[in-house]
Scaffold this motif. Sequence first.
Motif, PDB file in Angstrom:
ATOM      1  N   MET A  77       0.841  -1.203   0.000  1.00 26.77           N
ATOM      2  CA  MET A  77       0.000   0.000   0.000  1.00 26.77           C
ATOM      3  C   MET A  77       0.883   1.262   0.000  1.00 26.77           C
ATOM      4  N   ARG A  80       2.599   1.586  -3.470  1.00 24.20           N
ATOM      5  CA  ARG A  80       1.618   2.042  -4.455  1.00 24.20           C
ATOM      6  C   ARG A  80       1.377   3.554  -4.315  1.00 24.20           C
ATOM      7  N   ASP A 192      -6.704 -11.362  -2.253  1.00 18.83           N
ATOM      8  CA  ASP A 192      -6.096 -10.144  -2.797  1.00 18.83           C
ATOM      9  C   ASP A 192      -5.339  -9.399  -1.704  1.00 18.83           C
ATOM     10  N   TYR A 194      -3.962  -6.226   0.325  1.00 16.39           N
ATOM     11  CA  TYR A 194      -4.612  -4.922   0.549  1.00 16.39           C
ATOM     12  C   TYR A 194      -3.648  -3.845   0.076  1.00 16.39           C
ATOM     13  N   ILE A 195      -3.919  -3.328  -1.115  1.00 22.69           N
ATOM     14  CA  ILE A 195      -3.026  -2.342  -1.725  1.00 22.69           C
ATOM     15  C   ILE A 195      -3.676  -0.967  -1.723  1.00 22.69           C
ATOM     16  N   ALA A 196      -4.931  -0.955  -2.010  1.00 23.91           N
ATOM     17  CA  ALA A 196      -5.590   0.341  -2.104  1.00 23.91           C
ATOM     18  C   ALA A 196      -7.030   0.289  -1.615  1.00 23.91           C
ATOM     19  N   ARG A 197      -7.797  -0.634  -2.114  1.00 21.49           N
ATOM     20  CA  ARG A 197      -9.239  -0.487  -1.933  1.00 21.49           C
ATOM     21  C   ARG A 197      -9.970  -1.788  -2.187  1.00 21.49           C
ATOM     22  N   SER A 371     -13.453  -6.028  -5.823  1.00 22.12           N
ATOM     23  CA  SER A 371     -12.144  -5.831  -6.445  1.00 22.12           C
ATOM     24  C   SER A 371     -12.227  -6.054  -7.949  1.00 22.12           C
ATOM     25  N   ASP A 425      -7.475  -2.431  -8.077  1.00 18.32           N
ATOM     26  CA  ASP A 425      -6.123  -2.004  -7.704  1.00 18.32           C
ATOM     27  C   ASP A 425      -5.238  -1.724  -8.917  1.00 18.32           C
ATOM     28  N   ARG A 426      -5.708  -2.079 -10.084  1.00 12.91           N
ATOM     29  CA  ARG A 426      -4.824  -2.044 -11.257  1.00 12.91           C
ATOM     30  C   ARG A 426      -5.062  -0.854 -12.187  1.00 12.91           C
TER      31      ARG A 426
END
Length: 614
Positions: A77, A80, A192, A194-197, A371, A425-426
């Motif tokens: 996170m 990113r 998945d 947790y990178i953003a949302r 996601s 996230d992409r």
Amino acid sequence: MKYLPLIAIVFSSMLFSQGNSSYWQQRADYTMQVSVDVNSYTYQGSQKIVYTNNSPDTLSRVYYHLYFNAFQPGSEMDLRLQNIEDPDGRMTIDGKSRIAQLKPDEIGYLKASSLTQDGVPLAFKPEETILTVTLATPVYPGEKTVLEMNFEGQVPVQIRRSGRNNSEGVALSMSQWYPKLAEYDFEGWHADPYIAREFHGVWGDYDVFLTLDKNYVVGGTGYLQNPDEVGHGYATGESGNKKSKAKTLTWHFKAPMVHDFMWAADPEYIHDTLEMENGPVLHFFYKNNPEILENWKNLQPKTAEAMAFYNANVGAYPYEQYSVIQGGDGGMEYGMSTLITGERSFGSLVGVMAHEMAHSWFQFVLASNESKHEWMDEGFTSFISSLCMNTIMNQNKDNPFENSYRSYYYLVNTGREQPLSTHADRYVFNTGYGISAYSKGSVFLAQLGYIIGQEALMKTLRRYYADYKFKHPTPNAILRSAEKVSGMELDWYLTDWTQTTNTIDYGITSVTDNNGKARVTMQRIGQMPMPIDVLVVLKDGSQKTYYAPLRMMRGEKENPYPSLYRTVVQDWPWAQQTYTLDLDVSVDDIDGVQIDPSGLMADINQENNSWFAE
Ligand SMILES: [Zn+2]
């Protein structure tokens, strides 16, 4: 030429139901005991999950989400945040990642200290926000297994959604705070990072015991089982914990059929309740801050109106409780509740409540995989909350979705649009994600109303909810609901709108005389197909419409303008770029001609949509 007002959208409360025999889903029933130290912001917990494998597959592993580990320097996170061109302003200071600057006692963490399966110790491997667990005994189709974990956590300084002491001084905003089993479905595992949302979870019953400082007031997912012991606005007599000499209080919550459990706590919360007629009990938790008190009182009847609106237009809310809680950042939806910031103008406060509450139907009860299909959650939520705001705040807009259309056109013009099927996230840009998920997703439904008609659209929404609630619907589900209601074939719409960046552009090339009658020549310029409504305004002030259905949709919508005479003309086959519309009036009698007077067809170039007499 004046735009016709959008026809009034007709609501009725018909419900449909239909089984889906091949469908299966996993089940995870949680029991948790958690003890929180409000001074060090740490907590210890034990968790027992009864996991039922309803899949046709034998499982030899499971995965857990450990979301709080995202709030550590160097996490995905954090990386990113450092790499994206337009980082979320809430997560940065002077453009720099706030996560990167967290000290050890400010980070978030969630660690498993032991884990067993049916009493047998298990090997487990944490990789930041995901814990991979190899099972001692495979779980066969139809079998249950019991997973027991001890864990410890630290509540991060509030960066995004969860955390301690947010900007408005709320002590604890506890979302995505416990070890949470990842979902396994017909598409496989969804572990998945947790990178953003966006989240996705497993349905089940929750039984949660929270022990913390007795002066803290707690709100969140679940029904409180011991209100008289707790007090704090829950007890009828309000004696509650005040008699107790213990420093802590244990709150016992139960939540049936949820896929998440959030709570928030603050020693200064005011706690109000509002019992709706034939509806759930609404709870409100907000800081005792004189500047917001009036807004938070006035919010309460508006919350009841929004609940009634969604019940009537989407379907019955299935829980007995909903809580609006000051906390977190911005607004975020959770089981039976939302966390919103509260220091807002009244309009903004109602707007964020209406949006987050609408998520209860889409993110929470339907619970599509956000996601993968973020537009089915944020987009549909934006659509229905725009309609709701138009009603409960008396906005009376002709097109309640005009902001969504405007944002979508803006994104197309940037040339940076990615298909809606992009993983949340992409997206290359945060704005690309935001406009795609919220605005283009909202336009998906608003424009579906243009294609199948407004009444059919609202029926579609109710049928979709009735058929797919508690079932994690995929994009094909909303397509099938719309097809069954309208009798049309609509796969072209779903495909072009969600899996490509094809755009719509139709235009009028000329209006000429053909043996005393007017001939309108139109052109399809964009790649995306659409049926076409044409409005003709005559010099005597009268109006009439013409409707060219798209051949591949194999059907016709009802006349959207019942007060105007409509002529249904021949289908427009997509591959045919030019279309000739012969009118029964002379060119001299015409004041103007317009494609799609409703503005609901997302035509990216509207300059060529109308023709005016000299
Ligand atoms: Zn939302």
